[in-house]
Scaffold this motif. Structure first.
Motif, PDB file in Angstrom:
ATOM      1  N   LEU A  86       0.821  -1.208   0.000  1.00 37.75           N
ATOM      2  CA  LEU A  86       0.000   0.000   0.000  1.00 37.75           C
ATOM      3  C   LEU A  86       0.857   1.260   0.000  1.00 37.75           C
ATOM      4  O   LEU A  86       0.366   2.348  -0.329  1.00 37.75           O
ATOM      5  CB  LEU A  86      -0.925  -0.001   1.221  1.00 37.75           C
ATOM      6  N   CYS A  87       2.133   1.133   0.390  1.00 40.51           N
ATOM      7  CA  CYS A  87       3.070   2.249   0.328  1.00 40.51           C
ATOM      8  C   CYS A  87       3.849   2.254  -0.989  1.00 40.51           C
ATOM      9  O   CYS A  87       4.195   3.315  -1.513  1.00 40.51           O
ATOM     10  CB  CYS A  87       4.060   2.180   1.496  1.00 40.51           C
ATOM     11  N   LEU A  88       4.133   1.084  -1.521  1.00 38.93           N
ATOM     12  CA  LEU A  88       4.909   0.999  -2.759  1.00 38.93           C
ATOM     13  C   LEU A  88       4.110   1.461  -3.975  1.00 38.93           C
ATOM     14  O   LEU A  88       4.670   2.027  -4.915  1.00 38.93           O
ATOM     15  CB  LEU A  88       5.365  -0.444  -3.004  1.00 38.93           C
ATOM     16  N   PHE A  89       2.792   1.192  -3.955  1.00 40.98           N
ATOM     17  CA  PHE A  89       1.957   1.472  -5.123  1.00 40.98           C
ATOM     18  C   PHE A  89       0.733   2.292  -4.720  1.00 40.98           C
ATOM     19  O   PHE A  89       0.335   2.311  -3.565  1.00 40.98           O
ATOM     20  CB  PHE A  89       1.476   0.161  -5.766  1.00 40.98           C
ATOM     21  N   HIS A  90       0.143   2.936  -5.733  1.00 43.76           N
ATOM     22  CA  HIS A  90      -1.086   3.697  -5.516  1.00 43.76           C
ATOM     23  C   HIS A  90      -2.288   2.801  -5.788  1.00 43.76           C
ATOM     24  O   HIS A  90      -2.489   2.336  -6.901  1.00 43.76           O
ATOM     25  CB  HIS A  90      -1.120   4.914  -6.449  1.00 43.76           C
ATOM     26  N   ARG A  91      -3.058   2.531  -4.778  1.00 44.93           N
ATOM     27  CA  ARG A  91      -4.263   1.696  -4.846  1.00 44.93           C
ATOM     28  C   ARG A  91      -3.992   0.342  -5.516  1.00 44.93           C
ATOM     29  O   ARG A  91      -4.668  -0.042  -6.473  1.00 44.93           O
ATOM     30  CB  ARG A  91      -5.382   2.420  -5.604  1.00 44.93           C
ATOM     31  N   PRO A  92      -3.017  -0.415  -5.033  1.00 41.48           N
ATOM     32  CA  PRO A  92      -2.727  -1.696  -5.683  1.00 41.48           C
ATOM     33  C   PRO A  92      -3.885  -2.687  -5.548  1.00 41.48           C
ATOM     34  O   PRO A  92      -4.552  -2.745  -4.515  1.00 41.48           O
ATOM     35  CB  PRO A  92      -1.491  -2.193  -4.926  1.00 41.48           C
ATOM     36  N   ALA A  93      -4.138  -3.439  -6.613  1.00 40.29           N
ATOM     37  CA  ALA A  93      -5.100  -4.536  -6.583  1.00 40.29           C
ATOM     38  C   ALA A  93      -4.311  -5.798  -6.268  1.00 40.29           C
ATOM     39  O   ALA A  93      -3.576  -6.306  -7.118  1.00 40.29           O
ATOM     40  CB  ALA A  93      -5.821  -4.648  -7.917  1.00 40.29           C
ATOM     41  N   ILE A  94      -4.447  -6.289  -5.050  1.00 41.22           N
ATOM     42  CA  ILE A  94      -3.610  -7.381  -4.560  1.00 41.22           C
ATOM     43  C   ILE A  94      -4.403  -8.684  -4.541  1.00 41.22           C
ATOM     44  O   ILE A  94      -5.530  -8.727  -4.031  1.00 41.22           O
ATOM     45  CB  ILE A  94      -3.103  -7.062  -3.137  1.00 41.22           C
ATOM     46  N   GLN A 140      -9.085   0.305 -14.518  1.00 38.26           N
ATOM     47  CA  GLN A 140      -9.149   1.421 -13.575  1.00 38.26           C
ATOM     48  C   GLN A 140      -7.783   2.052 -13.343  1.00 38.26           C
ATOM     49  O   GLN A 140      -7.660   3.003 -12.562  1.00 38.26           O
ATOM     50  CB  GLN A 140      -9.730   0.946 -12.242  1.00 38.26           C
ATOM     51  N   GLY A 141      -6.759   1.511 -13.994  1.00 38.11           N
ATOM     52  CA  GLY A 141      -5.411   2.039 -13.844  1.00 38.11           C
ATOM     53  C   GLY A 141      -4.725   1.608 -12.564  1.00 38.11           C
ATOM     54  O   GLY A 141      -3.711   2.204 -12.173  1.00 38.11           O
ATOM     55  N   ARG A 142      -5.218   0.556 -11.921  1.00 39.01           N
ATOM     56  CA  ARG A 142      -4.629   0.089 -10.667  1.00 39.01           C
ATOM     57  C   ARG A 142      -3.547  -0.953 -10.950  1.00 39.01           C
ATOM     58  O   ARG A 142      -3.726  -1.824 -11.810  1.00 39.01           O
ATOM     59  CB  ARG A 142      -5.694  -0.512  -9.751  1.00 39.01           C
ATOM     60  N   PRO A 143      -2.412  -0.895 -10.254  1.00 37.49           N
ATOM     61  CA  PRO A 143      -1.384  -1.917 -10.436  1.00 37.49           C
ATOM     62  C   PRO A 143      -1.872  -3.265  -9.895  1.00 37.49           C
ATOM     63  O   PRO A 143      -2.513  -3.322  -8.844  1.00 37.49           O
ATOM     64  CB  PRO A 143      -0.206  -1.389  -9.609  1.00 37.49           C
ATOM     65  N   ILE A 144      -1.588  -4.323 -10.607  1.00 36.07           N
ATOM     66  CA  ILE A 144      -2.016  -5.668 -10.218  1.00 36.07           C
ATOM     67  C   ILE A 144      -0.835  -6.375  -9.577  1.00 36.07           C
ATOM     68  O   ILE A 144       0.243  -6.490 -10.183  1.00 36.07           O
ATOM     69  CB  ILE A 144      -2.528  -6.452 -11.437  1.00 36.07           C
ATOM     70  N   CYS A 145      -1.017  -6.854  -8.348  1.00 43.41           N
ATOM     71  CA  CYS A 145       0.075  -7.451  -7.574  1.00 43.41           C
ATOM     72  C   CYS A 145      -0.274  -8.882  -7.191  1.00 43.41           C
ATOM     73  O   CYS A 145      -1.377  -9.155  -6.696  1.00 43.41           O
ATOM     74  CB  CYS A 145       0.340  -6.642  -6.306  1.00 43.41           C
ATOM     75  N   LEU A 146       0.682  -9.777  -7.385  1.00 44.89           N
ATOM     76  CA  LEU A 146       0.466 -11.188  -7.096  1.00 44.89           C
ATOM     77  C   LEU A 146       1.667 -11.754  -6.350  1.00 44.89           C
ATOM     78  O   LEU A 146       2.812 -11.506  -6.721  1.00 44.89           O
ATOM     79  CB  LEU A 146       0.263 -11.961  -8.417  1.00 44.89           C
ATOM     80  N   PHE A 147       1.388 -12.521  -5.285  1.00 46.54           N
ATOM     81  CA  PHE A 147       2.425 -13.297  -4.601  1.00 46.54           C
ATOM     82  C   PHE A 147       2.366 -14.696  -5.204  1.00 46.54           C
ATOM     83  O   PHE A 147       1.483 -15.491  -4.868  1.00 46.54           O
ATOM     84  CB  PHE A 147       2.157 -13.351  -3.090  1.00 46.54           C
ATOM     85  N   PRO A 148       3.286 -15.042  -6.108  1.00 42.71           N
ATOM     86  CA  PRO A 148       3.122 -16.250  -6.922  1.00 42.71           C
ATOM     87  C   PRO A 148       3.366 -17.563  -6.182  1.00 42.71           C
ATOM     88  O   PRO A 148       3.049 -18.628  -6.701  1.00 42.71           O
ATOM     89  CB  PRO A 148       4.170 -16.059  -8.023  1.00 42.71           C
TER      90      PRO A 148
END
Length: 234
Positions: A86-94, A140-148
Motif C-alpha cells: 500500500l506504500c509501494l503502489f497507488h491503490r494496488p489490486a492485490i 481502472q489504472g490500478r497496479p495488479i500485484c500477485l504473490f506467486p
C-alpha cells in the motif's frame, strides 16, 4: 531484551491503531464506499511508520520501480510486504485468498477496496474469477500485484510458482515486473520477535508478454529469489 520490548510495543501500537482504521473503514463502507481505499493507504503508511520507529526496520528499493500497466510479481516472506504494498503502489489490486474475503465485516471491506480473489481449489473457474477482477482493476489504472508462491515462505527458500501466475501472464498479456524482498530475515513468519534491520525490495528486469510459459516462469522465479543468499544488513 530490546528486541522483545520493541516487538511488544509494535504489537500493541500497530494492532491497537489498526482497530481504529478498521472502524473508520466500516463507517466509510456504509456511507461512502469509495473512501475505503484512502483509509487503506493510510493504514499502510501507519504500518510502515510503526515498523520504522518501533522495530527499527528501514525500507530500501534497489533498481527502478516502474509504474503503469504492469503485472507485479512479489516474493512473499512475511506479513510486512502484504501491507507495505500500500506504500509501494497507488491503490494496488492485490491477489488474496478467497477465504479472507468471506470473513464477516472485514470481507466486505476487502471487496470494497478491490482485493483480487484467489480460490486455490476451484481450478479453471477460480482463474476466470481472478482474471475478471484483474482486468477490471487494470481498466481502472490500478497496479495488479500477485504473490506467486501462494503463501509466505521462510527466507532462503524458493518454491516453484503456482499456476495462477502463468494463467494471469498468458491472459492479461502485460509486461511483468518481478520484485524480490528479504523481509523474512527480520520478520520471519510465525515469530513474535521482529528484529531491526533493512528490508530490501530488489526490482528485476521486466519480463515482456508473450514468452513461452517455462521461460517466463524461469525468469520470474530467478528474479524474485535474487535476495535469498544475501547476508544480513545492519
Amino acid at each position: 531484551m530490546i528486541t522483545a520490548l520493541r516487538s511488544l510495543a509494535f504489537l500493541i501500537v500497530f494492532y491497537g491503531g489498526s482497530l481504529l482504521f478498521v472502524l473508520s473503514a466500516m463507517a466509510a463502507h456504509w456511507v461512502a464506499p469509495g473512501a475505503v481505499q484512502p483509509i487503506a493507504t493510510g493504514w499502510g503508511r501507519f504500518h510502515r511508520r510503526c515498523a520504522r520507529w518501533l522495530l527499527g526496520q528501514k525500507v530500501r528499493v534497489e533498481g527502478e520501480l516502474p509504474h503503469g500497466q504492469y503485472l507485479y510479481i512479489i516474493k512473499h516472506e512475511s506479513m510486512f510486504e502484504t501491507i507495505d504494498l500500500l506504500c509501494l503502489f497507488h491503490r494496488p489490486a492485490i491477489a488474496a485468498k478467497r477465504e479472507l474475503l468471506d470473513i464477516p465485516l472485514w470481507g466486505g471491506l476487502a471487496r470494497d477496496y478491490g482485493l483480487l480473489p484467489v480460490e486455490r481449489s476451484a481450478g479453471a473457474s477460480a482463474l476466470r474469477a481472478l482474471l475478471a477482477a484483474a482486468r477490471k482493476a487494470n481498466t481502472q489504472g490500478r497496479p495488479i500485484c500477485l504473490f506467486p508462491e501462494g503463501t509466505r515462505v521462510p527466507h532462503g527458500e524458493a518454491p516453484p510458482l503456482r499456476a495462477g501466475f502463468a494463467g494471469l501472464y498468458a491472459l492479461l498479456r502485460l509486461p511483468v515486473v518481478p520484485i524480490a524482498v528479504d523481509s523474512g530475515r527480520v520478520s520471519p513468519r510465525g515469530h513474535f520477535l521482529k528484529r531491526a534491520g533493512t528490508i530490501t525490495y530488489k526490482v528485476g528486469e521486466i519480463v515482456p508478454p508473450g514468452l513461452d510459459r517455462k521461460d517466463a516462469e524461469a525468469r520470474v522465479h530467478a528474479a524474485i529469489n535474487a535476495l535469498n543468499r544475501l547476508p544480513d544488513r545492519p
